[in-house]
Design an enzyme around this catalytic site. Structure first.
Site, PDB file in Angstrom:
ATOM      1  N   ARG A  54      33.827  35.149  32.769  1.00  0.00           N
ATOM      2  CA  ARG A  54      32.517  34.451  32.013  1.00  0.00           C
ATOM      3  C   ARG A  54      32.191  35.223  30.661  1.00  0.00           C
ATOM      4  O   ARG A  54      33.630  36.007  30.433  1.00  0.00           O
ATOM      5  CB  ARG A  54      31.674  35.552  32.975  1.00  0.00           C
ATOM      6  CG  ARG A  54      32.417  36.760  33.542  1.00  0.00           C
ATOM      7  CD  ARG A  54      31.344  37.438  34.786  1.00  0.00           C
ATOM      8  NE  ARG A  54      30.689  37.889  33.097  1.00  0.00           N
ATOM      9  CZ  ARG A  54      31.215  39.183  32.557  1.00  0.00           C
ATOM     10  NH1 ARG A  54      32.732  39.756  32.753  1.00  0.00           N
ATOM     11  NH2 ARG A  54      30.469  39.892  31.795  1.00  0.00           N
ATOM     12  N   GLY A  55      31.302  35.696  30.370  1.00  0.00           N
ATOM     13  CA  GLY A  55      31.017  36.438  28.622  1.00  0.00           C
ATOM     14  C   GLY A  55      32.136  36.183  28.073  1.00  0.00           C
ATOM     15  O   GLY A  55      32.354  35.272  27.554  1.00  0.00           O
ATOM     16  N   ALA A  56      30.898  36.372  26.067  1.00  0.00           N
ATOM     17  CA  ALA A  56      31.100  35.395  25.327  1.00  0.00           C
ATOM     18  C   ALA A  56      31.742  34.723  24.941  1.00  0.00           C
ATOM     19  O   ALA A  56      32.993  33.453  24.731  1.00  0.00           O
ATOM     20  CB  ALA A  56      30.024  36.890  25.055  1.00  0.00           C
ATOM     21  N   ARG A  97      26.889  26.390  29.941  1.00  0.00           N
ATOM     22  CA  ARG A  97      26.226  27.480  29.968  1.00  0.00           C
ATOM     23  C   ARG A  97      26.083  27.522  28.589  1.00  0.00           C
ATOM     24  O   ARG A  97      26.955  27.390  27.397  1.00  0.00           O
ATOM     25  CB  ARG A  97      27.266  28.710  29.988  1.00  0.00           C
ATOM     26  CG  ARG A  97      28.301  28.812  31.671  1.00  0.00           C
ATOM     27  CD  ARG A  97      28.083  30.201  32.066  1.00  0.00           C
ATOM     28  NE  ARG A  97      26.825  31.071  32.253  1.00  0.00           N
ATOM     29  CZ  ARG A  97      27.215  32.381  32.465  1.00  0.00           C
ATOM     30  NH1 ARG A  97      28.287  32.911  32.180  1.00  0.00           N
ATOM     31  NH2 ARG A  97      26.249  32.931  32.196  1.00  0.00           N
ATOM     32  N   GLN A 211      27.916  42.386  37.483  1.00  0.00           N
ATOM     33  CA  GLN A 211      29.004  42.862  36.663  1.00  0.00           C
ATOM     34  C   GLN A 211      28.739  44.119  36.030  1.00  0.00           C
ATOM     35  O   GLN A 211      30.388  44.239  35.846  1.00  0.00           O
ATOM     36  CB  GLN A 211      28.753  41.861  35.043  1.00  0.00           C
ATOM     37  CG  GLN A 211      28.411  39.981  36.079  1.00  0.00           C
ATOM     38  CD  GLN A 211      26.788  39.542  35.474  1.00  0.00           C
ATOM     39  OE1 GLN A 211      26.685  40.523  36.041  1.00  0.00           O
ATOM     40  NE2 GLN A 211      26.729  38.224  35.264  1.00  0.00           N
ATOM     41  N   ASP A 252      25.885  37.530  23.473  1.00  0.00           N
ATOM     42  CA  ASP A 252      26.012  36.265  23.818  1.00  0.00           C
ATOM     43  C   ASP A 252      25.819  35.700  22.855  1.00  0.00           C
ATOM     44  O   ASP A 252      26.178  34.106  22.807  1.00  0.00           O
ATOM     45  CB  ASP A 252      25.819  35.648  25.649  1.00  0.00           C
ATOM     46  CG  ASP A 252      26.337  36.711  26.341  1.00  0.00           C
ATOM     47  OD1 ASP A 252      27.034  36.555  26.625  1.00  0.00           O
ATOM     48  OD2 ASP A 252      25.617  37.736  26.490  1.00  0.00           O
ATOM     49  N   ASN A 262      21.002  38.515  25.074  1.00  0.00           N
ATOM     50  CA  ASN A 262      22.315  39.495  26.120  1.00  0.00           C
ATOM     51  C   ASN A 262      22.083  39.528  28.117  1.00  0.00           C
ATOM     52  O   ASN A 262      20.778  38.944  27.778  1.00  0.00           O
ATOM     53  CB  ASN A 262      22.351  40.864  25.635  1.00  0.00           C
ATOM     54  CG  ASN A 262      23.950  41.718  26.314  1.00  0.00           C
ATOM     55  OD1 ASN A 262      24.606  41.420  26.464  1.00  0.00           O
ATOM     56  ND2 ASN A 262      23.220  42.641  26.641  1.00  0.00           N
ATOM     57  N   LYS A 263      22.902  40.226  28.619  1.00  0.00           N
ATOM     58  CA  LYS A 263      22.312  39.692  29.787  1.00  0.00           C
ATOM     59  C   LYS A 263      21.025  40.279  30.183  1.00  0.00           C
ATOM     60  O   LYS A 263      20.428  40.888  29.443  1.00  0.00           O
ATOM     61  CB  LYS A 263      23.436  40.688  30.705  1.00  0.00           C
ATOM     62  CG  LYS A 263      23.442  40.695  31.956  1.00  0.00           C
ATOM     63  CD  LYS A 263      23.200  39.304  32.871  1.00  0.00           C
ATOM     64  CE  LYS A 263      24.209  38.148  32.120  1.00  0.00           C
ATOM     65  NZ  LYS A 263      24.203  37.047  32.771  1.00  0.00           N
TER      66      LYS A 263
HETATM   67  O1  MRU Z   1      26.839  35.881  32.737  1.00  0.00           O
HETATM   68  P1  MRU Z   1      27.069  36.435  32.091  1.00  0.00           P
HETATM   69  O2  MRU Z   1      27.796  37.425  32.563  1.00  0.00           O
HETATM   70  O3  MRU Z   1      28.260  35.242  31.083  1.00  0.00           O
HETATM   71  O4  MRU Z   1      26.808  36.881  31.207  1.00  0.00           O
HETATM   72  C1  MRU Z   1      27.177  37.415  29.670  1.00  0.00           C
HETATM   73  C2  MRU Z   1      28.120  38.812  29.428  1.00  0.00           C
HETATM   74  O5  MRU Z   1      29.006  39.067  29.770  1.00  0.00           O
HETATM   75  C3  MRU Z   1      26.774  39.398  29.469  1.00  0.00           C
HETATM   76  O6  MRU Z   1      25.415  39.206  29.121  1.00  0.00           O
HETATM   77  C4  MRU Z   1      27.148  40.747  28.067  1.00  0.00           C
HETATM   78  O7  MRU Z   1      27.300  41.771  28.056  1.00  0.00           O
HETATM   79  C5  MRU Z   1      27.596  39.966  26.722  1.00  0.00           C
HETATM   80  S1  MRU Z   1      29.062  40.486  25.884  1.00  0.00           S
HETATM   81  C6  MRU Z   1      29.694  39.208  26.260  1.00  0.00           C
END
Ligand code: MRU
Length: 372
Positions: A54-56, A97, A211, A252, A262-263
């Protein structure tokens, strides 16, 4: 990144079989460290959708390797059939996603590169492998440079505080595990710590998938950075009492106008930071910019995930990672995975090219080649 003192990236080609991609499965962290093999495009799509990774940045790098796997398995009888299969596999990966823009960016970068090398299939496969590695290498390099730029902000606050620890709040995991290495929000923190600047990190737990509590805390622990895990609702209180010097989060998808996806929960932290005069920074590589949209709230697609991620919680029980029900079994739950923080609440963007205002002028000043 170092795990038990050994250097890892979050994704790589298997040493003795370069048709297999290896990842660290993030689901059992921090309790178990598991390496998983990905052999097919379906394996890659599942790993992204079900959040083994996961993560952008890492989602983008995984999609890049996924397109290399797609090239290995596509029909070889004609360039047309080969390309048609790659386009279909790219669509499959992009559908996993919707919010992280790095995913579609990586798929299109691969398709463009594979198309550009002519009709020989072996040359196309070699190009796909090369681009997958390049995306991963660039991601790590850009994150390292984000750390070098961002550390100046921490250094300045540290001087103002006469060397007292700089308290930094972060949300979710924009660390090593969200990228190929270093992370974005964490890169300036690791750089500061490595230079001997005292830092302390408030780690939002980040419900529903935690996370922050699971992964950011694990990373900071592995690197020896002082930190404290807090429930998601604590940040506002800490800011009111002068216990947060700055916020750094990842993203993201960030529009060239400065709006930041973002999250889920990031927006509330930005509001609290704004109300309390706490600087709120967003760290990102240029692969996370969306150069096409202007209004984040109206235009960024927000992923909705399954209700069970809200209703159940994972943890360690008798040495095994188990899932337990948190809510009444019949209560419905909803699970928006991201929110949008408007540019006006963002103090600055920390990129691989430097720090800029979260505005069209600021972003295009750093990336003039994107001016239309
Ligand atoms: O749903 P995720 O865990 O893939 O979320 C994405 C992220 O990792 C977060 O939003 C993060 O803060 C962004 S930076 C990669």
């Amino acid at each position: 990144m170092n795990v038990h003192g050994k250097h890892y990236r979050t994704i790589w080609l298997k040493e003795d079989d370069d048709t297999v991609v290896q990842i660290i499965d993030q689901r059992p962290l921090p309790h178990k460290f598991v390496i998983e093999d990905l052999h097919t495009v379906d394996d890659v799509a599942r790993a992204i959708k079900d959040m083994h990774i996961r993560g952008a940045g890492l989602v983008g790098a995984t999609a890049g390797y996924g397109m290399y796997i797609a090239a290995l398995h596509a029909p070889k009888d004609s360039a047309e059939a080969f390309t048609a299969q790659l386009v279909a596999d790219g669509e499959k990966l992009k559908a996993t996603r919707p919010t992280a823009v790095n995913l579609e960016w990586a798929v299109h970068r691969q398709l463009d590169a594979i198309a550009a090398v002519g009709d020989n299939i072996d040359t196309k496969i070699a190009a796909a492998k090369n681009i997958a590695q390049t995306i991963a290498d660039e991601d790590a390099d850009f994150c390292r440079r984000i750390g070098e730029h961002g550390v100046s902000i921490i250094e300045e606050i540290s001087k103002r505080k006469n060397g007292e620890p700089v308290n930094i709040l972060t949300h979710c995991n924009a660390g090593w595990m969200a990228f190929v290495d270093y992370g974005t929000a964490t890169a300036p923190i690791y750089a500061a710590h490595d230079r001997g600047i005292p830092v302390h990190v408030w780690v939002d737990e980040t419900r529903p998938r935690n996370q922050g509590a699971r992964i950011t805390a694990w990373e900071l622990n592995e690197h020896g950075v002082p930190h404290t895990v807090i429930a998601d609702n604590v940040g506002g209180h800490l800011m009111q009492h002068g216990m947060v010097d700055m916020v750094i989060v990842g993203t993201d998808r960030t529009l060239y106008t400065g709006d930041v996806a973002n999250k889920i929960g990031t927006y509330l932290k930005a509001l609290a930071a704004h109300d309390n005069g706490v600087p709120f920074y967003v760290a990102l590589p240029s692969s996370t910019f969306d150069w096409t949209k202007r209004d984040g709230v109206k235009e960024i697609p927000i992923e909705e995930r399954g209700a069970d991620e809200v209703k159940y919680i994972n943890g360690l029980y008798n040495g095994e990672v188990v899932s337990v029900l948190l809510t009444p079994a019949d209560s419905p739950a909803t699970n928006y995975a991201f929110d949008v923080t408007p540019a006006r609440l963002v103090t600055g963007l920390i990129t691989e090219r430097g720090i800029c205002d979260a505005s069209e002028e600021g972003v295009l000043g750093l990336y003039p080649e994107k001016r239309k």
